[in-house]
Design a protein around this motif. Structure first.
Motif, PDB file in Angstrom:
ATOM      1  N   ASN A 155      -7.823   1.540  -1.025  1.00  0.00           N
ATOM      2  CA  ASN A 155      -8.448   2.850  -1.712  1.00  0.00           C
ATOM      3  C   ASN A 155      -8.791   2.649  -2.872  1.00  0.00           C
ATOM      4  OD1 ASN A 155      -8.347   3.777   0.901  1.00  0.00           O
ATOM      5  ND2 ASN A 155      -6.365   5.100   0.626  1.00  0.00           N
ATOM      6  N   TYR A 156      -7.781   2.162  -3.798  1.00  0.00           N
ATOM      7  CA  TYR A 156      -7.979   2.012  -5.176  1.00  0.00           C
ATOM      8  C   TYR A 156      -9.050   0.954  -5.534  1.00  0.00           C
ATOM      9  CZ  TYR A 156      -7.497   0.476 -10.020  1.00  0.00           C
ATOM     10  OH  TYR A 156      -7.624   0.098 -11.228  1.00  0.00           O
ATOM     11  N   ARG A 210       3.584  -2.717   2.182  1.00  0.00           N
ATOM     12  CA  ARG A 210       3.676  -1.236   2.097  1.00  0.00           C
ATOM     13  C   ARG A 210       2.717  -0.567   1.437  1.00  0.00           C
ATOM     14  NH1 ARG A 210       9.013   1.365  -1.219  1.00  0.00           N
ATOM     15  NH2 ARG A 210       8.456   3.505  -0.748  1.00  0.00           N
ATOM     16  N   TYR A 211       2.091  -0.959   0.369  1.00  0.00           N
ATOM     17  CA  TYR A 211       1.041  -0.301  -0.235  1.00  0.00           C
ATOM     18  C   TYR A 211      -0.305  -0.655   0.134  1.00  0.00           C
ATOM     19  CZ  TYR A 211       4.997   1.425  -3.044  1.00  0.00           C
ATOM     20  OH  TYR A 211       6.201   1.890  -3.298  1.00  0.00           O
ATOM     21  N   THR A 227      -2.188  -0.050 -11.720  1.00  0.00           N
ATOM     22  CA  THR A 227      -2.057   0.882 -10.393  1.00  0.00           C
ATOM     23  C   THR A 227      -0.874   0.532  -9.575  1.00  0.00           C
ATOM     24  OG1 THR A 227      -4.333   1.041 -10.706  1.00  0.00           O
ATOM     25  CG2 THR A 227      -3.347   1.405  -8.397  1.00  0.00           C
ATOM     26  N   ARG A 270       2.071   1.923 -11.054  1.00  0.00           N
ATOM     27  CA  ARG A 270       2.070   3.203 -10.671  1.00  0.00           C
ATOM     28  C   ARG A 270       2.778   3.527  -9.337  1.00  0.00           C
ATOM     29  NH1 ARG A 270      -3.205   3.501 -12.581  1.00  0.00           N
ATOM     30  NH2 ARG A 270      -3.130   3.785 -14.726  1.00  0.00           N
ATOM     31  N   PHE A 271       2.360   2.533  -8.391  1.00  0.00           N
ATOM     32  CA  PHE A 271       2.953   2.723  -7.128  1.00  0.00           C
ATOM     33  C   PHE A 271       4.498   2.628  -7.134  1.00  0.00           C
ATOM     34  CE2 PHE A 271      -1.162   0.984  -4.949  1.00  0.00           C
ATOM     35  CZ  PHE A 271      -1.686   2.135  -5.123  1.00  0.00           C
ATOM     36  N   ARG A 316      -6.876  -3.225   4.604  1.00  0.00           N
ATOM     37  CA  ARG A 316      -6.711  -2.120   5.537  1.00  0.00           C
ATOM     38  C   ARG A 316      -6.448  -2.376   6.920  1.00  0.00           C
ATOM     39  NH1 ARG A 316     -11.634   0.611   2.676  1.00  0.00           N
ATOM     40  NH2 ARG A 316     -10.505   2.061   1.464  1.00  0.00           N
ATOM     41  N   HIS A 331      -2.783   0.105   1.951  1.00  0.00           N
ATOM     42  CA  HIS A 331      -3.970   1.115   2.251  1.00  0.00           C
ATOM     43  C   HIS A 331      -3.985   1.887   0.907  1.00  0.00           C
ATOM     44  CE1 HIS A 331      -4.857   0.893   6.528  1.00  0.00           C
ATOM     45  NE2 HIS A 331      -3.636   0.596   6.696  1.00  0.00           N
ATOM     46  N   ARG A 332      -3.095   2.084   0.052  1.00  0.00           N
ATOM     47  CA  ARG A 332      -3.461   2.682  -1.243  1.00  0.00           C
ATOM     48  C   ARG A 332      -4.157   1.764  -2.104  1.00  0.00           C
ATOM     49  NH1 ARG A 332       2.200   5.254  -3.209  1.00  0.00           N
ATOM     50  NH2 ARG A 332       0.810   5.764  -4.890  1.00  0.00           N
ATOM     51  N   LEU A 333      -3.587   0.559  -1.942  1.00  0.00           N
ATOM     52  CA  LEU A 333      -4.251  -0.487  -3.000  1.00  0.00           C
ATOM     53  C   LEU A 333      -5.784  -0.636  -2.427  1.00  0.00           C
ATOM     54  CD1 LEU A 333      -4.177  -2.495  -5.134  1.00  0.00           C
ATOM     55  CD2 LEU A 333      -3.354  -4.124  -3.566  1.00  0.00           C
TER      56      LEU A 333
END
Length: 131
Positions: free
Chosen positions: A92-93, A85-86, A108, A111-112, A62, A88-90
């Protein structure tokens, strides 16, 4: 003082860097400071220490910093760009997981939109840092 997590190390300066980065975003640093104290006091079980390293990795995804740079240093430039790129999404997961394992993290990432080989490399690099 350092904690060995396999071949790489999490140092007090890595955690201090995270504290500074979280503080810059007006975040609460008490959890990070407590994690640093607990890790380097040497009174944790291996599972407790691993859980703290996982929390540190989520924070690094983050906020960036030296700990994330250690992970990115194991990756190709393309994989590094995908993590950035991912991130923050990672994070969160990963925050939802009780048990971190390569396959769910890879799925996951796929899926991104990250291809299998690169998802595998990224998952292994992240998990290697926290095991």
């Amino acid at each position: 003082m350092m904690i060995s997590t396999g071949e790489t190390l999490i140092t007090t300066s890595d955690i201090d860097d995270l504290v500074g980065r979280v503080r810059l975003s007006a975040g609460d640093t008490r959890e990070l400071e407590a994690a640093k104290e607990a890790l380097f006091a040497g009174r944790l079980t291996p599972a407790e220490a691993q859980r703290i390293r996982q929390r540190l990795m989520v924070t690094a995804l983050r906020h960036g910093g030296g700990l994330l740079a250690k992970v990115l240093g194991r990756l190709t430039p393309r994989e590094t760009a995908m993590v950035r790129r991912y991130a923050h999404r990672l994070a969160n997961y990963l925050d939802t997981l009780d048990i971190w394992a390569a396959q769910p993290v890879m799925l996951t990432l796929m899926r991104f939109g990250i291809p299998y080989d690169e998802a595998e490399s990224i998952a292994v690099a992240i998990l290697f840092q926290v095991w």
